[in-house]
Structures are given as C-alpha cells and as structure tokens.
Scaffold this active site. Structure first.
Site, short mmCIF file in Angstrom:
data_model
loop_
_atom_site.label_atom_id
_atom_site.label_comp_id
_atom_site.label_asym_id
_atom_site.label_seq_id
_atom_site.Cartn_x
_atom_site.Cartn_y
_atom_site.Cartn_z
N ARG A 26 3.38 -6.35 19.13
CA ARG A 26 4.18 -5.51 19.76
C ARG A 26 3.99 -4.07 19.33
O ARG A 26 4.21 -3.24 20.38
CB ARG A 26 5.62 -5.70 19.22
CG ARG A 26 6.83 -5.15 20.28
CD ARG A 26 8.36 -5.83 20.14
NE ARG A 26 8.74 -5.14 18.76
CZ ARG A 26 9.92 -5.36 18.48
NH1 ARG A 26 10.64 -6.50 19.21
NH2 ARG A 26 10.42 -4.73 17.54
N LYS A 37 -0.47 -3.19 7.65
CA LYS A 37 0.11 -3.95 6.41
C LYS A 37 1.26 -4.96 6.68
O LYS A 37 2.20 -4.57 6.98
CB LYS A 37 0.48 -2.87 5.58
CG LYS A 37 0.70 -3.47 4.15
CD LYS A 37 1.98 -2.88 3.05
CE LYS A 37 3.29 -3.37 3.52
NZ LYS A 37 3.44 -4.78 3.30
N GLU A 83 11.59 0.78 13.88
CA GLU A 83 12.40 -0.28 14.34
C GLU A 83 12.97 -0.88 13.35
O GLU A 83 12.21 -1.55 12.27
CB GLU A 83 11.42 -1.43 15.11
CG GLU A 83 10.67 -0.93 16.23
CD GLU A 83 11.61 -0.74 17.39
OE1 GLU A 83 12.86 -1.23 17.71
OE2 GLU A 83 11.06 -0.03 18.48
N CYS A 89 16.63 -9.19 13.76
CA CYS A 89 17.36 -7.85 13.54
C CYS A 89 18.48 -7.80 14.80
O CYS A 89 19.25 -7.14 14.67
CB CYS A 89 16.27 -6.89 13.91
SG CYS A 89 15.35 -6.93 15.16
N GLU A 124 24.00 -6.02 7.12
CA GLU A 124 23.14 -7.00 8.10
C GLU A 124 23.23 -8.40 7.12
O GLU A 124 22.69 -8.27 5.99
CB GLU A 124 21.72 -6.50 8.15
CG GLU A 124 21.10 -7.23 9.28
CD GLU A 124 19.51 -6.16 9.46
OE1 GLU A 124 19.17 -5.70 8.43
OE2 GLU A 124 19.05 -6.55 10.55
P1 NAD Z 1 11.61 -4.61 4.54
O1 NAD Z 1 12.06 -3.26 5.02
O2 NAD Z 1 11.95 -5.02 3.32
O3 NAD Z 1 9.94 -4.87 4.75
C1 NAD Z 1 9.38 -4.25 5.88
C2 NAD Z 1 7.86 -4.02 5.63
O4 NAD Z 1 7.92 -2.74 4.71
C3 NAD Z 1 6.96 -5.09 4.39
O5 NAD Z 1 5.69 -5.20 5.18
C4 NAD Z 1 7.11 -4.52 3.27
O6 NAD Z 1 6.21 -4.81 2.35
C5 NAD Z 1 7.11 -3.00 3.65
N1 NAD Z 1 7.77 -2.20 2.58
C6 NAD Z 1 8.54 -2.12 1.52
N2 NAD Z 1 8.74 -1.02 0.80
C7 NAD Z 1 7.74 -0.30 1.02
C8 NAD Z 1 7.21 0.89 0.76
N3 NAD Z 1 7.92 1.50 -0.23
N4 NAD Z 1 6.24 1.44 1.32
C9 NAD Z 1 5.52 0.88 2.38
N5 NAD Z 1 5.93 -0.35 2.71
C10 NAD Z 1 6.88 -0.92 2.29
O7 NAD Z 1 12.12 -5.46 5.57
P2 NAD Z 1 11.83 -7.17 5.67
O8 NAD Z 1 12.95 -7.61 4.72
O9 NAD Z 1 10.51 -7.48 5.73
O10 NAD Z 1 12.48 -7.26 7.19
C11 NAD Z 1 13.85 -7.28 7.39
C12 NAD Z 1 14.50 -6.23 7.98
O11 NAD Z 1 13.45 -5.68 9.20
C13 NAD Z 1 15.64 -6.23 8.61
O12 NAD Z 1 16.47 -5.25 8.31
C14 NAD Z 1 15.68 -6.32 10.12
O13 NAD Z 1 16.65 -6.05 10.92
C15 NAD Z 1 14.35 -5.44 10.24
N6 NAD Z 1 13.91 -5.73 11.39
C16 NAD Z 1 14.05 -4.76 12.60
C17 NAD Z 1 13.27 -5.16 13.75
C18 NAD Z 1 13.29 -4.37 14.93
O14 NAD Z 1 12.88 -4.38 15.98
N7 NAD Z 1 14.48 -3.29 14.84
C19 NAD Z 1 12.52 -6.32 14.00
C20 NAD Z 1 12.41 -7.16 12.92
C21 NAD Z 1 13.01 -6.79 11.52
#
Ligand code: NAD
Length: 478
Positions: free
Chosen positions: A160, A175, A251, A285, A382
């Site tokens: 996407r 990443k 997102e 999400c 959430e």
């Molecule tokens: P997360 O924020 O914990 O992690 C997302 C990504 O960020 C991972 O790759 C993680 O390794 C990275 N990350 C974490 N800390 C970081 C830092 N300090 N620096 C750089 N990268 C870092 O989220 P998750 O648990 O993987 O996913 C679930 C969340 O994602 C939920 O809140 C969900 O709603 C959201 N989500 C949103 C959409 C959308 O399109 N709006 C789609 C899918 C998921």
C-alpha cells in the site's frame, strides 16, 4: 516446506547485519520460534539508505510506462505466489488462511492500481490571471522514502506504501514489524524477481526499531517517512522527522464506532458487525471498537450478535475450520485481558467469553460486554482483540457526540435502511472513512486514512500516489 528469507535485502543482495545479531520470529498460534532473522544495526540502516539513494535517479528516469509495466509484473508475481505468501502470513501473524489469502489479493491490488496510475500522473499548465507568465506545475518524486509497517497486515501494509512510491519514481527503505519480517522479505524477493531493479526496494528488519530509525532518519538522502502503526509511535516518528522537516504520512490507530439504528436490516447488520469486529482475528485498525445500538432493537442485537460470536472457532489459522487466530503475542493478550477486567470491575456484564485461554499460543476468547461505562478505558482505547462492548442509545444527537468524543477518527460504521439518515450521520462523524450498511470499505482505488490523531495523509487512490510526489511550479515566459 515454506521457504523463508531471513537476511537483510539491501541493494538487491542478501546480507547479515553489521553486528551479526538476529532475533526470533514466533508463531503466535503455537509459541514456537519459526525463524531467526538478521536484526539491522544503524550501519545497515545507513547502507540501505545509500543503496536507495544510488538507485533513485535511474528509477525516476525510467518512463512512466516502464515503471507501470514492472509494477504490473509485480502484481502478477504476487498473485502467482499467493499461497506461499499466505502460508508465511499465517505462520508469523496467525490469521486464518482465508484472511491471509484475502490479504495477499488486497496487497497485490495496490500494485495493479498503481501500475495503472503510474502512466497518469498529471501536472498542469496555465496562464496567470494577469496574463504575464505561463504557469507549469509538475510532480517529481520525493526521493528516498523510509517506510515503517505494522504486523497486522504483513504484506498489504508494504504494497500500500511501496506501490505508489515506486509508481511516482521514489526508492524505498522498509522496516517491517519485528513480529512479521518474513512476509516482508518474501515480498521484497518476489518484487525483485518481477523486475524491480536492485536498490529500489530495500528491506531491513530490526529488533531495535528506535536506534534504527534515528540513524535512518538522519541520512541526507531521506526525504519522507511513511508510517503505519500506533498513534504513540507515530508521534515519536513525527518529532524526529520534524528535525529534518521531512514529508510524512501517518496511518495510525482507530477507535471505530459501529452505529445501528432501529430500522436496520438486522441480518445484514449482524453479518457486518462480525466482519467489522472479527476480520483478521480482530486485530485491524478499522475494527469496530464501540457498538452503539438504538434501544428498540438493542436486546435483539445483543442476543443475535452474541449467538454469532459463539460460532467463532478459535485456533491455528492453518486449520480450515478456524475463523479466528491468536493475538500477536503474550503482551497483546495481557493488554486485552486488562481492558476487560477493568470494564468488569466498573460494572460491565460479560454476555459471552472466558477470557484468555490456557492453550499453547496467544488466544483470547470472543467476548461481548454490556452495561459498559461511557467513557471508560474500554471505550477510550483501541481494544485490538475479539471483545465487543455494546452500548444502547435513544437520542441520536447524543450518540453522535459520544461517537465523536475521542481523539481518534479513522473509520465509523452506520447501519440503517434510511439512506438519507445514514449519509447525514456519516457526514456528522469525525472519521476519515465511513461504511454505510457496509463493513468492508478498504479498496486500492479509495483514499484510506484518518482524521484527528488517526493520521496524516491518505493511502490508496490518486491521493495516495500524490503523497509520494513533490510539487514544482515553473513560471515561464517565451
Ligand atoms: P506499533 O506502533 O507498535 O509498531 C508499528 C511499527 O513501528 C513497527 O514496525 C515497529 O517496530 C515500529 N516502531 C516501534 N517503535 C519505533 C520507534 N521508536 N522508531 C521507529 N519505529 C518504531 O504498532 P503495531 O502494534 O505494529 O500495530 C498496531 C497499530 O497499528 C494499531 O494502533 C493499529 O490501529 C495501527 N494500524 C493502523 C493502520 C492504518 O492504516 N491507520 C493500519 C494497520 C495498523
């Protein structure tokens, strides 16, 4: 046998990390370690950015038609390897095979849509109102884009972003989440096989996301950060991106209200409620987080929805009878359990559900809660698990106020047979997307994204393509 790629993909070559560290990838249905993947160090992040920077001018210089044809080949290769990709998704994410195959089709569609759009990236030409100059507006690529993706859609959250970025002439450093790097690496390998030149897509999983990002974001060639994940992490990435005034798309998290009016078609509503709550093991999400149901049908909805929730089969996603897989890890189970416990302590009643399971793996039983306080922890956060709080309403204006009283604004759902009311309510909801009598809204041709703290920018549609472009205005006389 499932083939797994477990090294970093930088400049079209597989490599171990600079400090030779690896991390475990766990199957959440069994708790077993299924692979050990190279964990990119800051030096690897910089090498990947170098490689993307070297490849970018050549990729941008290809004609739009050439980029389009390569992306179309990428679509075909992903479709041809659907089962292989779906197997990896089920292995490391846990979602049932039907959902995993659905995700691959969705992921591939972004490649097809953006292949079609690559040749239609238009600027404009005009004469200034004073008639003193010609005004040319064009949309060159941004340059090198960092992409950080979550574990809940291990393939689709990559395409996407990457498909429109590549269509516009950018190169990318991705990443993936540490829970699901294997799908990302396989997708990267397949896109290379389909003809994406070396260095255009670099995939660098890491266990140390923070230090990886701080190194990468400071690389001079990086011009944009495209993130999908939680709002908390999004805020941190925005702060770092601000230091270099980078373009960003975010997102982020959701807290979707699912609104049911008394005139709704109840069969269609229960079916939609199940999709909105339970698809992809209730970890999207876009998941319905709060159900608001008009009082005349409240009890009937609770009963019918609970009966349908009881038919959910929890288990390993490879079992064809399973309709809901595990949560992603033990921490996710503890978080969901904690939210349910707090709601119960505050007086909520559990209609169905037995909490966390004693089975191997990270399972949580589908749960329906009534008599929930609004607002309370479970309506404010959430849930990201198979738990449905159902709240009655009799005054539509107050219900809309409650639905909007959150900092999140990703998506909302409205069910009613009165289309004028459905559209009116949709317009009054502070959400980037609204499903009216429909629970599956995502489409490569539609702008996906949230208002308020659910995000910045859109993915999909032409909006999603132009996010990866600069705007250049040339004032000319001749
Ligand atoms: P997360 O924020 O914990 O992690 C997302 C990504 O960020 C991972 O790759 C993680 O390794 C990275 N990350 C974490 N800390 C970081 C830092 N300090 N620096 C750089 N990268 C870092 O989220 P998750 O648990 O993987 O996913 C679930 C969340 O994602 C939920 O809140 C969900 O709603 C959201 N989500 C949103 C959409 C959308 O399109 N709006 C789609 C899918 C998921």
């Amino acid at each position: 046998m499932i083939v797994m790629y477990t090294r970093l993909l930088i400049g079209g070559r597989w490599s171990d990390s600079a400090d030779e560290k690896r991390f475990d990838v766990v199957n959440p249905a069994t708790g077993d370690v299924i692979a050990q993947v190279a964990s990119a160090a800051p030096a690897d992040a910089l090498e990947a950015c170098d490689s993307a920077a070297t490849a970018q001018p050549g990729w941008a210089a290809k004609s739009p038609r050439e980029r389009s044809e390569i992306l179309m080949d990428c679509h075909e290769v992903l479709i041809e390897h659907s089962q292989e990709i779906a197997d990896l998704i089920t292995n490391e994410n846990g979602k049932p095979q039907a959902d995993a195959l659905g995700e691959v089709a969705y992921a591939a569609e972004f490649l097809r849509w953006n292949a079609e759009e690559a040749a239609r990236l238009h600027g404009s030409f005009g004469v200034s109102p004073a008639g003193d100059k010609r005004m040319i507006v064009r949309h060159p690529p941004v340059g090198v884009v960092l992409m950080i993706t979550p574990w809940n859609f291990p393939a689709a959250m990559i395409t996407r972003k990457a498909a429109p970025a590549l269509a516009a002439g950018n190169t990318v450093v991705i990443k993936p989440a540490k829970d699901t790097p294997l799908t990302a690496l396989l997708v990267g390998k397949l896109l290379g096989d389909a003809g994406v030149p070396a260095g255009v897509i670099n995939i660098v999983p890491t266990y140390s996301a923070g230090e990886w990002f701080e190194a990468a974001v400071a690389h001079r060639a990086v011009r944009m950060v495209s993130f999908t994940g939680s709002t908390g992490v999004g805020r941190t990435l925005l702060r770092h991106s601000a230091d270099r005034v980078l373009k960003t798309t975010m997102e982020l998290g959701g807290n979707a209200p699912f609104i049911v009016f008394a005139d709704a078609d109840l069969d269609a509503t229960v079916e939609g409620a199940m999709i909105a709550k339970m698809r992809h093991s209730a970890q999207t999400c876009t998941a319905a987080n709060r159900f608001f149901v008009e009082t005349p049908i409240y009890h009937e909805f609770v009963e019918r929805f609970s009966e349908t929730m009881k038919t959910v089969t929890l288990g390993n996603g490879f079992d064809p009878d399973v309709t809901c897989g595990p949560l992603i890890n033990a921490a996710a189970v503890a978080r969901v359990d904690d939210l349910v416990d707090k709601a119960l302590q505050d007086g909520a009643k559990r209609i169905i559900g037995h909490g966390r399971s004693d089975e191997k793996g990270f399972f949580y039983d589908p749960t329906v809660l009534v008599d929930v306080d609004v607002p309370s922890a479970i309506t404010e956060h959430e849930i990201f698990g198979p738990v449905a709080p159902i709240i009655p309403f009799s005054d539509a204006d107050r219900m809309i106020e409650a639905a909007n009283s959150t900092e999140m604004g990703l998506i909302a759902y409205v069910y009613t047979q009165d289309l004028a009311r459905g559209l009116g309510v949709a317009e009054s909801l502070e959400a980037g997307m609204v499903g009216v009598n429909r629970a599956a809204v995502s489409d490569a041709a539609a702008p996906f994204g949230g208002m308020k703290q659910s995000g910045l920018g859109r993915e999909g549609a032409s909006e999603g393509l132009y996010e990866f472009c600069e705007t250049q205005y040339i004032a000319a006389n001749w």
